[in-house]
Scaffold this motif. Structure first.
Motif, PDB file in Angstrom:
ATOM      1  N   PRO A   1       0.820  -1.217   0.000  1.00 12.27           N
ATOM      2  CA  PRO A   1       0.000   0.000   0.000  1.00 12.27           C
ATOM      3  C   PRO A   1       0.850   1.261   0.000  1.00 12.27           C
ATOM      4  CG  PRO A   1      -0.829  -1.586   1.598  1.00 12.27           C
ATOM      5  CD  PRO A   1       0.470  -2.118   1.092  1.00 12.27           C
TER       6      PRO A   1
ATOM      7  N   ARG B   1      -3.176   3.652   4.771  1.00 13.39           N
ATOM      8  CA  ARG B   1      -1.830   3.300   4.324  1.00 13.39           C
ATOM      9  C   ARG B   1      -0.951   2.836   5.473  1.00 13.39           C
ATOM     10  NH1 ARG B   1       0.913   7.940   1.194  1.00 13.39           N
ATOM     11  NH2 ARG B   1       2.518   6.324   0.992  1.00 13.39           N
TER      12      ARG B   1
ATOM     13  N   CYS C   1      -5.743  -1.550   0.551  1.00 16.35           N
ATOM     14  CA  CYS C   1      -4.930  -1.657   1.771  1.00 16.35           C
ATOM     15  C   CYS C   1      -5.418  -2.802   2.647  1.00 16.35           C
ATOM     16  CB  CYS C   1      -4.982  -0.337   2.537  1.00 16.35           C
ATOM     17  SG  CYS C   1      -4.211   1.049   1.667  1.00 16.35           S
TER      18      CYS C   1
ATOM     19  N   SER D   1      -4.490  -6.352   1.241  1.00 15.15           N
ATOM     20  CA  SER D   1      -3.096  -6.779   1.331  1.00 15.15           C
ATOM     21  C   SER D   1      -2.872  -7.766   2.464  1.00 15.15           C
ATOM     22  CB  SER D   1      -2.189  -5.560   1.510  1.00 15.15           C
ATOM     23  OG  SER D   1      -2.304  -4.677   0.414  1.00 15.15           O
TER      24      SER D   1
END
Length: 794
Positions: free
Chosen positions: A113, A159, A201, A204
């Motif tokens: 991210p 993030r 994000c 992930s």
């Protein structure tokens, strides 16, 4: 606890341990918090323990940092670390300072991210705070610009992986993001991209995939990608129309300005679209960890979308697309989709590429696809052989390139295409430069290429063959000998190069050498059908006759070695003196014994009969075979074998025997007649059985045109000739013999058809050099049938 309550809570930190972060420049502090509730008298009443972790990130740590001073500062500022651990902290910092960041050079499994940064038009000067999340959610209910601002602030929080757990608890924020994306993604590419960033994000991390699936973000991304690809096609059509209008009237300045303006607008839209496609594909790639989710994507034509994206120029978008295709290519259905969409042709455009990671991923995808024959053909048509050959000089891409080239070289149709590239010189250079251990992919590719005549000539140029022989003999390298053996099978100048190495090969034919190595040396020698080679001298000088005879005994060695010995005997038997030498040594009875033991192995049978064929050409060995052995009887038994090659060898050998021995000639002709007569009678019987079940041609009760008798009893239908037809109407074997010898007159039915059934007994002027070179154009009267092997061996 209520105010004034005599009980109170006591906390204590225990068991502090230190370690380094696996990927970042940070220290990880593991500790345990013990919470105890004390009673009025200070006695512990209730206790609880909890394991905790703290990450100390060291952003200032670099190669010039003073680790002693930094360790002192860490201990002073972090109360969890006891001063006694100062030395340990310093050692960990020193390790972090010198640790190689290898992860940066490895292939990325997924895009982090942190790799994504807001592009022009979405940056914000303000910094987001997790405490203001409710304010950011309220912005999602305003106009488009405010929605973009709110989504961007939430993206700043997402993030940081440390904030994901807290964002996960805020169902209102995630629900609002999903709703805005679903309702407004067509109105603003910036808004759609930013919101997908947020869910990327979460994607992930595998534990958050359920959240992304819950809001159906994956299906929505598929729809967005499909829509954007259609928009791209419309843009292309519009540009083409304006370009055409501008070219037709180049003097019109307004059209020129409009065309330039359209190009600038197109570039701006394309940049934003590719950013959207990239993050959407990354999200889908993460979700595809679950094969069930991946199957849903496949059913929605994800492969066709990805292949269509391969026409783009953005390297980062291409990297994501190729990575996704590589993951999908391990399934048959996806591989077939790639074949239908001609993905290989588009991938060939990316080879070579300045983007190392894109090139490596493309080669890995091509390697997966190269297991399919059709796709290998597409690779050749896309001119990938010269492109991959040029990559052999690149150490980073050499292994993948060799593996793909090896798969292409397995097909005989494509072997000759390597001769027109610099592949073979590159491979030979690598072979000579490598040490004792050679990559199996390298030598395997060389073995395949050596099987082609054009390639073999290039390999043997200069000192090529001599260097290969030197390496093979020094290291007893079986794989290099396999390559040399393939080189030796080609006629012409290549085979003549082996004259200088016959002694090097013959000296290896001993019991002391490894059996696998001896097999390849024997096979190479057996291929050397060179007129200038004195085989008799070779057999005497290296005492090979004894070795060959001993190895013919069943069970004396592995079948592969014994078979090579038989082939070797067939090669040297072309020489008169060698054939006589072998016959005197008692090899023929040994071959018959081996034939008896290996009668179910077609390869053994064919090669042994070929030895007999070679030996009947020489007077000395011919007499031994005909008069002193039962080889002709074995050949008669094998004359009607199921295997066509065995039938050819047997027939040619028996033709020669019949030419030189009258007694065996009569036996052979009688057997041929008996076999043909039996087949003919069986055919007639089967026809009569078939006709018995058919209705009459005319009336139901009509009489057959031949009457009620057997057609074979109608002797008046045969031509009358003294000595040809016996009293009972049967044809005698003697008639058949006279017919073949040409003693029968030119009149009569049988004489008119004799030429198309009976082969001539003539010795061919040129003998074949292998067991599979027997007059393929000659047809035999029994060749239309097959028979089981009836060897009555004792």
């Amino acid at each position: 606890m209520e105010p004034g309550d005599p009980r109170y809570l006591k906390r204590r930190v225990r068991g502090c341990t230190l370690d380094v972060h696996p990927t970042e420049k940070a220290l990880v502090v593991q500790y345990e918090v013990e919470a105890t509730i004390l009673g009025e008298l200070g006695d512990p009443m209730v206790g609880e323990r909890k394991e905790c972790q703290k990450i100390i990130r060291l952003k200032s740590l670099n190669a010039n940092t003073d680790t002693s001073s930094l360790a002192q500062k860490v201990v002073e500022e972090c109360r969890l670390i006891h001063p006694s651990k100062l030395r340990e902290v310093e050692q960990l910092l020193f390790y972090l300072q010198n640790r190689k960041q290898s992860n940066e050079n490895q292939e990325k499994k997924c895009i982090s991210p942190r790799d994504f940064k807001p592009y022009t038009g979405v940056e914000l000067d303000e910094e987001a705070s997790i405490n203001n999340i409710d304010e950011y959610v309220e912005l999602l209910y305003e106009d488009i610009q405010e929605k973009i601002r709110g989504a961007t602030l939430i993206f700043q929080l997402a993030r940081n992986p440390d904030n994901l757990e807290e964002l996960l608890q805020n169902e209102t924020a995630l629900g609002a993001l999903a709703r805005v994306l679903r309702e407004d993604w067509k109105q603003s590419v910036d808004l759609a991209t930013t919101i997908i960033y947020v869910f990327f994000c979460f994607s992930s991390f595998s534990q958050f995939h359920g959240l992304v699936t819950h809001f159906k973000i994956g299906a929505l991304c598929m729809n967005i990608i499909e829509h954007e690809l259609k928009r791209y096609d419309l843009w292309q059509d519009e540009l083409q129309k304006k370009k055409k209008a501008y070219e037709e009237s180049s003097e019109n300045q307004n059209l020129k300005k409009e065309h330039e303006k359209s190009i600038k607008k197109y570039q701006s839209l394309l940049t934003k679209q590719e950013q959207l496609l990239r993050v959407a594909l990354c999200l889908l790639l993460n979700l595809a960890e679950d094969t069930r989710t991946e199957l849903k994507m496949r059913n929605k034509n994800i492969v066709h979308m990805l292949v269509k994206i391969l026409d783009r120029d953005d390297e980062e978008l291409l990297l994501v697309s190729v990575s996704f295709l590589k993951k999908l290519s391990i399934f048959l259905e996806n591989k077939n989709d790639m074949a239908e969409t001609f993905a290989v042709e588009k991938l060939a455009r990316l080879v070579p590429s300045e983007h190392k990671e894109l090139l490596s991923t493309t080669l890995r995808l091509l390697l997966n696809l190269s297991f399919d024959t059709l796709l290998r053909s597409q690779m050749v048509q896309a001119c990938l052989i010269p492109k991959l050959s040029s990559l052999l000089a690149d150490e980073g891409q050499r292994q993948l390139s060799m593996c793909i080239l090896y798969h292409i070289s397995m097909d005989d149709r494509f072997k000759s295409m390597f001769a027109n590239t610099d592949c073979i010189p590159q491979l030979m250079k690598m072979v000579f430069e490598c040490g004792e251990e050679m990559d199996v992919e390298l030598i395997s590719l060389c073995i395949n290429l050596a099987a082609n005549r054009s390639n073999a000539q290039i390999i043997c140029e200069g000192a090529g063959l001599r260097m290969l022989m030197k390496r093979a003999m020094k290291l007893k390298d079986v794989l290099v000998m396999k390559m040399i053996r393939n080189l030796s099978q080609h006629t012409g100048p290549t085979k003549s190069c082996f004259l200088d190495h016959v002694g090097d090969l013959a000296i290896q034919i001993t019991e002391q050498e490894p059996e696998e190595f001896v097999i390849e040396c024997l096979g190479t020698l057996a291929n050397l059908t060179i007129p200038d080679l004195d085989w008799a001298l070779v057999l005497k000088e290296y005492n090979l006759v004894t070795y060959l005879k001993d190895r013919l005994k069943p069970g004396s060695a592995e079948d592969d070695l014994i078979l090579e010995v038989v082939i070797m005997i067939g090669t040297v038997s072309m020489d008169d003196s060698c054939a006589a030498m072998l016959a005197k040594s008692g090899i023929i009875p040994a071959l018959i014994e081996l034939l008896n033991a290996q009668q179910e192995d077609d390869e053994f049978v064919c090669q042994i009969v070929y030895v007999f064929y070679q030996m009947v050409f020489h007077k000395a060995t011919r007499d031994v075979i005909i008069k002193d052995t039962q080889a002709p009887a074995y050949l008669i038994d094998l004359m009607h074998d199921n295997n066509a090659e065995i039938r050819k060898v047997c027939d040619n050998t028996l033709d020669i025997i019949a030419e030189y021995d009258e007694e065996w000639g009569r036996k052979i002709q009688t057997e041929k007649f008996r076999w043909y007569n039996a087949q003919w009678l069986e055919m007639v019987e089967n026809r009569q059985m078939d006709e018995a079940g058919e209705p009459f041609l005319y009336e139901e009760d009509a009489e057959s045109f031949i009457g009620n008798g057997d057609i074979l009893d109608r002797h008046d239908l045969f031509y009358s000739a003294d000595g040809i037809i016996s009293a009972d109407g049967a044809i005698s074997p003697e008639f058949y013999t006279e017919l073949q010898n040409g003693e029968l007159g030119q009149t009569g039915y049988m004489s008119s058809v004799s030429n198309q059934f009976v082969p001539s007994v003539q010795i061919p002027t040129d003998r074949p050099v292998s067991a599979y070179g027997f007059r393929p154009e000659e047809q035999f009267f029994y060749s239309y049938t097959t028979a089981s092997r009836c060897c009555q061996f004792t």
